[in-house]
Motif scaffolding. Structure first.
Motif, short mmCIF file in Angstrom:
data_model
loop_
_atom_site.label_atom_id
_atom_site.label_comp_id
_atom_site.label_asym_id
_atom_site.label_seq_id
_atom_site.Cartn_x
_atom_site.Cartn_y
_atom_site.Cartn_z
N GLY A 256 10.52 -1.52 -8.26
CA GLY A 256 10.71 -0.20 -7.67
C GLY A 256 9.62 0.16 -6.68
N VAL A 257 8.40 -0.20 -7.00
CA VAL A 257 7.27 0.08 -6.10
C VAL A 257 7.44 -0.74 -4.82
CG1 VAL A 257 4.76 0.00 -5.82
CG2 VAL A 257 5.74 0.53 -8.06
N GLU B 187 10.71 0.19 2.21
CA GLU B 187 11.31 1.29 2.98
C GLU B 187 10.27 1.96 3.87
OE1 GLU B 187 13.41 4.04 0.43
OE2 GLU B 187 14.47 2.39 -0.56
N GLN B 188 9.09 2.22 3.32
CA GLN B 188 8.01 2.84 4.09
C GLN B 188 7.61 1.96 5.28
OE1 GLN B 188 7.89 6.13 3.35
NE2 GLN B 188 5.68 6.04 3.33
N MET B 189 7.48 0.68 5.04
CA MET B 189 7.06 -0.24 6.10
C MET B 189 8.14 -0.37 7.18
SD MET B 189 5.12 -3.26 4.06
CE MET B 189 3.39 -3.09 3.64
N THR B 190 9.39 -0.31 6.77
CA THR B 190 10.49 -0.42 7.73
C THR B 190 10.46 0.74 8.73
OG1 THR B 190 11.86 -1.58 6.11
CG2 THR B 190 13.00 -0.62 7.97
N ILE B 191 10.05 1.91 8.28
CA ILE B 191 9.99 3.05 9.20
C ILE B 191 8.63 3.19 9.88
CG2 ILE B 191 11.82 4.33 8.05
CD1 ILE B 191 9.62 6.09 6.77
N LEU C 160 1.12 5.25 -1.15
CA LEU C 160 2.38 5.11 -1.86
C LEU C 160 2.19 4.24 -3.11
CD1 LEU C 160 5.91 4.69 -0.66
CD2 LEU C 160 5.01 2.91 -2.12
N VAL C 161 1.53 3.10 -2.95
CA VAL C 161 1.31 2.20 -4.08
C VAL C 161 0.47 2.89 -5.15
CG1 VAL C 161 0.19 0.04 -4.80
CG2 VAL C 161 1.61 0.08 -2.74
N GLU C 162 -0.61 3.52 -4.76
CA GLU C 162 -1.46 4.19 -5.75
C GLU C 162 -0.71 5.29 -6.50
OE1 GLU C 162 -5.12 5.41 -3.90
OE2 GLU C 162 -5.91 3.37 -3.96
#
Length: 172
Positions: free
Chosen positions: A139-140, A146-150, A160-162
């Protein structure tokens, strides 16, 4: 005219998110998105003395690096059924380079009981461990992809990971 290959941002982000998340979770001192076989060793060599003072000896550093290098391969193979971007041979190349530079790096390539003759088996082991790790943090990694794609920044990726890991680990 030859066809130009279009960039596949989703695929690139899948590979990069696996690399980033795995390096982060394994506590590697450096975790570039797209590593080379020698660059991790150069970074370890340059920070090894300082790291040892701060953190003490790094347990099974080579094994953790092998898992990190195999994570993009696992993610791409799992998501797309084939390999285009990730580099499956990179882990073995890094291991061979580490053996050549073992004395100057100050790390024990044999740590964990592996011999030179077992290098290919060690890389297969790292692939399996990367698969387990990415499955555990699926899930992480998906959110990170998704974050990297945008176009999320490195800082945004870390945040985000933390946040995801804090809520996950806080529930334990």
């Amino acid at each position: 005219p030859p066809l130009l290959r279009r960039r596949d941002l989703a695929r690139e982000s899948t590979v990069e998110s696996a690399s980033f998340l795995t390096g982060y979770v394994l506590g590697l001192p450096t975790c570039a998105f797209m590593p080379t076989a020698v660059r991790p060793l150069d970074l370890i060599a340059s920070s090894s003395e300082e790291m040892s003072k701060l953190l003490g000896p790094q347990p099974r550093l080579i094994d953790r690096m092998l898992i990190w290098l195999m994570a993009p391969v696992v993610a791409e193979q799992t998501a797309y059924g084939g390999i285009i971007i990730s580099r499956p041979g990179l882990a073995l190349e890094m291991l061979q380079a580490a053996r050549r530079r073992e004395a100057s790096l100050g790390i024990d390539v044999q740590q964990g009981g592996w011999t030179r003759e077992e290098d290919e088996a060690r890389v297969r082991w790292a692939f399996t461990e990367a698969k387990k790790l990415l499955s555990s943090y699926g899930g992480v990694r998906e959110a990170l992809t998704e974050q990297m794609t945008i176009g999320s920044s490195v800082g945004g990726s870390v945040q985000l990971v933390e946040n995801r890991l804090k809520s996950r680990w806080g529930a334990i």
